[in-house]
Structure formats: C-alpha cells, structure tokens
Design a protein around this motif. Structure first.
Motif, mmCIF file in Angstrom:
data_model
loop_
_atom_site.group_PDB
_atom_site.id
_atom_site.type_symbol
_atom_site.label_atom_id
_atom_site.label_comp_id
_atom_site.label_asym_id
_atom_site.label_seq_id
_atom_site.Cartn_x
_atom_site.Cartn_y
_atom_site.Cartn_z
ATOM 1 N N ALA A 23 0.820 -1.219 0.000
ATOM 2 C CA ALA A 23 0.000 0.000 0.000
ATOM 3 C C ALA A 23 0.851 1.265 0.000
ATOM 4 O O ALA A 23 0.527 2.229 -0.698
ATOM 5 N N GLU A 24 1.936 1.283 0.764
ATOM 6 C CA GLU A 24 2.793 2.477 0.807
ATOM 7 C C GLU A 24 3.448 2.716 -0.551
ATOM 8 O O GLU A 24 3.528 3.845 -1.028
ATOM 9 N N PHE A 25 3.916 1.649 -1.175
ATOM 10 C CA PHE A 25 4.537 1.749 -2.498
ATOM 11 C C PHE A 25 3.559 2.371 -3.492
ATOM 12 O O PHE A 25 3.879 3.345 -4.165
ATOM 13 N N GLY A 81 9.813 5.647 -11.159
ATOM 14 C CA GLY A 81 10.523 4.468 -10.679
ATOM 15 C C GLY A 81 10.178 4.148 -9.255
ATOM 16 O O GLY A 81 9.527 4.929 -8.557
ATOM 17 N N GLY A 82 10.640 2.986 -8.836
ATOM 18 C CA GLY A 82 10.401 2.570 -7.470
ATOM 19 C C GLY A 82 11.358 1.489 -7.034
ATOM 20 O O GLY A 82 11.917 0.763 -7.856
ATOM 21 N N ILE A 83 11.535 1.405 -5.738
ATOM 22 C CA ILE A 83 12.387 0.396 -5.115
ATOM 23 C C ILE A 83 11.486 -0.626 -4.418
ATOM 24 O O ILE A 83 10.462 -0.234 -3.830
ATOM 25 N N ILE A 84 11.827 -1.886 -4.505
ATOM 26 C CA ILE A 84 11.030 -2.927 -3.867
ATOM 27 C C ILE A 84 10.890 -2.597 -2.368
ATOM 28 O O ILE A 84 11.841 -2.144 -1.737
ATOM 29 N N PRO A 85 9.689 -2.748 -1.816
ATOM 30 C CA PRO A 85 9.442 -2.292 -0.444
ATOM 31 C C PRO A 85 10.408 -2.810 0.619
ATOM 32 O O PRO A 85 10.709 -2.101 1.574
ATOM 33 N N LYS A 86 10.956 -3.996 0.463
ATOM 34 C CA LYS A 86 11.864 -4.506 1.491
ATOM 35 C C LYS A 86 13.126 -3.652 1.609
ATOM 36 O O LYS A 86 13.831 -3.721 2.611
ATOM 37 N N TYR A 87 13.404 -2.820 0.589
ATOM 38 C CA TYR A 87 14.592 -1.960 0.627
ATOM 39 C C TYR A 87 14.276 -0.500 0.973
ATOM 40 O O TYR A 87 15.151 0.353 0.882
ATOM 41 N N PHE A 88 13.041 -0.209 1.358
ATOM 42 C CA PHE A 88 12.725 1.151 1.803
ATOM 43 C C PHE A 88 13.680 1.549 2.926
ATOM 44 O O PHE A 88 13.988 0.749 3.821
ATOM 45 N N ASN A 89 14.132 2.775 2.887
ATOM 46 C CA ASN A 89 14.983 3.361 3.935
ATOM 47 C C ASN A 89 16.329 2.666 4.106
ATOM 48 O O ASN A 89 16.944 2.772 5.157
#
Length: 167
Positions: A23-25, A81-89
């Motif tokens: 959801a955040e992504f 673009g986006g980064i896979i959620p497991k790599y947030f922060n």
C-alpha cells in the motif's frame, strides 16, 4: 554495489505485482489512482523501461525499476521508478537511482528528465534533490522536478558512483 540494468519483459509482471501489492509503495507512486501493470511491461517506441537488479556473487535480485516516457512536445523524458518495499529506507533506492541515471547519461548526455513527486512523499523528494533534480513547477498535489547532466554531476553522485558497478 553491483547492478544489472536491463529492459523490462513479460517475465517482470510478478515483480511489479509484488511492488504494487504494498500500500505504501502504491500510494507514493500513484496516490488514489489505479495502476495499469500492462503498461509497465509493454515496450513502446521511444519509451525506455528498465528493471535494476542487485548482483551479489551468483545471486541476482530484482530491486527496482525505472521507466522513461518520452514527451515529444517538450523533447524530454518523464521518469517514474520505485524500489522494492523490502529496501525502503536502506539507501538502495538512492544507489539504484544514481546507477540508472548514470547509465542513461552515458548513452545520451543531452537527455533531460522530469518527474513528479507527491508532496507527501518526502523520502522520494529528498532523494531526487540529492541526486540533482531541481523543482521547476508545483501543482496542488505534486512537485515537478527536472534533471540535466550538469545537475547530476554533483558531489554526492560522484562519491556514490565510485561505489557502483554496472554489469
């Protein structure tokens, strides 16, 4: 850090589904709008779409994507673009962003990139500004930013490029 950059394919649909199931992504990229995943894997002329994978030994893991949509009216590219959620922060998003823009500028130093960031997505806004994007316009919901090679060639980018290898 080693990255593999390649064009998207039908095989990436599960990767996009995984990203947008968070959801955040989804909120950070599209807000309340719907997502058309077919658009993500189609390769129309002049649009450039890439998946970025992290390479560690023999392990290759898809970690991000970046799409560049050509705008003939302004002769520039809108980037998304986006980064896979497991790599947030984790900093991985900053590294993958620098890798893909470096790759693009290597091939076409005269490219100009624009992106729109929701005002509430301060993490992305901070990252885009750090790599050289400058605000050029504002709407009710978004800040529109622009990047040229001159803006990209800054101290932070130079320092990170020394730690990146594109394979």
């Amino acid at each position: 850090m080693k990255f593999l950059i390649r064009r998207t394919s039908i095989d990436d649909i599960e990767f996009y589904q995984h990203c947008f199931s968070n959801a955040e992504f989804k909120w950070n990229l599209y807000g309340k709008d719907n997502v058309n995943l077919e658009k993500y894997i189609s390769n129309e002329e002049k649009h450039l779409k890439f998946v970025i994978s992290k390479v560690e030994g023999i392990t290759i893991e898809k970690v991000a994507f970046c799409h560049f949509y050509y705008n003939p009216k302004s002769n520039d590219y809108g980037s998304l673009g986006g980064i896979i959620p497991k790599y947030f922060n984790s900093g991985t998003g900053l590294f993958t962003s620098i890798a893909i823009f470096s790759y693009m500028f290597e091939n076409k130093p005269d490219f100009v990139f624009k992106t729109g960031v929701f005002k509430y997505n301060q993490r992305a806004l901070k990252a885009w500004k750090a790599i050289g994007f400058e605000p050029i316009e504002e709407t009710d919901e978004k800040i529109i930013l622009k990047l040229t090679i001159k803006q990209f060639q800054n101290h932070l980018v130079t320092r990170i490029l020394k730690q990146i290898q594109i394979v």
